[in-house]
Motif scaffolding. Sequence first.
Motif, PDB file in Angstrom:
ATOM      1  N   TRP A 120      -6.257  -5.979   1.176  1.00  0.00           N
ATOM      2  CA  TRP A 120      -6.448  -5.356   2.294  1.00  0.00           C
ATOM      3  C   TRP A 120      -7.661  -5.113   3.511  1.00  0.00           C
ATOM      4  O   TRP A 120      -7.486  -4.045   4.584  1.00  0.00           O
ATOM      5  N   ALA A 128      -3.028   0.899   3.773  1.00  0.00           N
ATOM      6  CA  ALA A 128      -4.150  -0.418   3.252  1.00  0.00           C
ATOM      7  C   ALA A 128      -4.635  -0.451   3.136  1.00  0.00           C
ATOM      8  O   ALA A 128      -6.528  -0.486   2.464  1.00  0.00           O
ATOM      9  N   ALA A 178       0.911  -0.918  -0.228  1.00  0.00           N
ATOM     10  CA  ALA A 178       0.405  -0.327  -0.211  1.00  0.00           C
ATOM     11  C   ALA A 178       0.517   1.201  -0.021  1.00  0.00           C
ATOM     12  O   ALA A 178       0.596   2.131  -0.632  1.00  0.00           O
ATOM     13  N   SER A 220      -6.816  -4.533   7.358  1.00  0.00           N
ATOM     14  CA  SER A 220      -6.622  -3.372   7.685  1.00  0.00           C
ATOM     15  C   SER A 220      -7.221  -1.959   8.791  1.00  0.00           C
ATOM     16  O   SER A 220      -8.319  -2.190   7.797  1.00  0.00           O
ATOM     17  N   TRP A 280      -8.305  -0.319   0.501  1.00  0.00           N
ATOM     18  CA  TRP A 280      -9.306  -1.063   0.173  1.00  0.00           C
ATOM     19  C   TRP A 280     -10.787  -0.779   0.648  1.00  0.00           C
ATOM     20  O   TRP A 280     -11.598  -0.832  -0.093  1.00  0.00           O
TER      21      TRP A 280
END
Length: 197
Positions: free
Chosen positions: A72, A81, A37, A75, A85
Amino acid sequence: MTERKHHRPMTPGDRFLESVAGGVDPIEVREAADRAATLLVRGARETGDPQVAERLLHLADTEGIEAIAEVWAGSPADTLAGCLWRLYLLRSWVYADPVEVARQFDAGRTRAQVARVVAGVAEPPGPEELQTMVDEVLRGIAGSDFADVLLRAAAFARVVATGRAALEHDPAEVRHTLTLAEQLETAGHAELAHRLG
């Protein structure tokens, strides 16, 4: 009655434990997701290459939203991250049902006017306009200030949440969309304060 012999239980070796656990350390997976990320968000801006923005935009299309979720989805919202997402989830949702999302956005835009302006959707807000906006937001990962990307996505989600409430959607669905908006907005402010990592 026959006498049963008791055997000492077998102790599994390392290979057995690896096969049971899948051989993957969840902490290493999380660290790899965070590194990826960071490279995508921070590295993309440094390249200045428009092709990078296009590859970022279509990442979910080429890899699949399920693959991105695997990396992700778990997270926290206040990480790069977690932000990625949520941004890809937002795009996937708009593309899955653009007509319905446009109806929800339209229902919310008069009640959440500031958020509507920040979201930057062309008027009138039809399905194509929403898809264009969400694509511009994701392209912004490479070409804009990441805080702007997050705040614009948050504003869009807030207008849709307001529209869902006005259309009397399931309250849980409204809360979920509002939570998404709040998470993206909080992350945007964290990015402005250089606390998003």
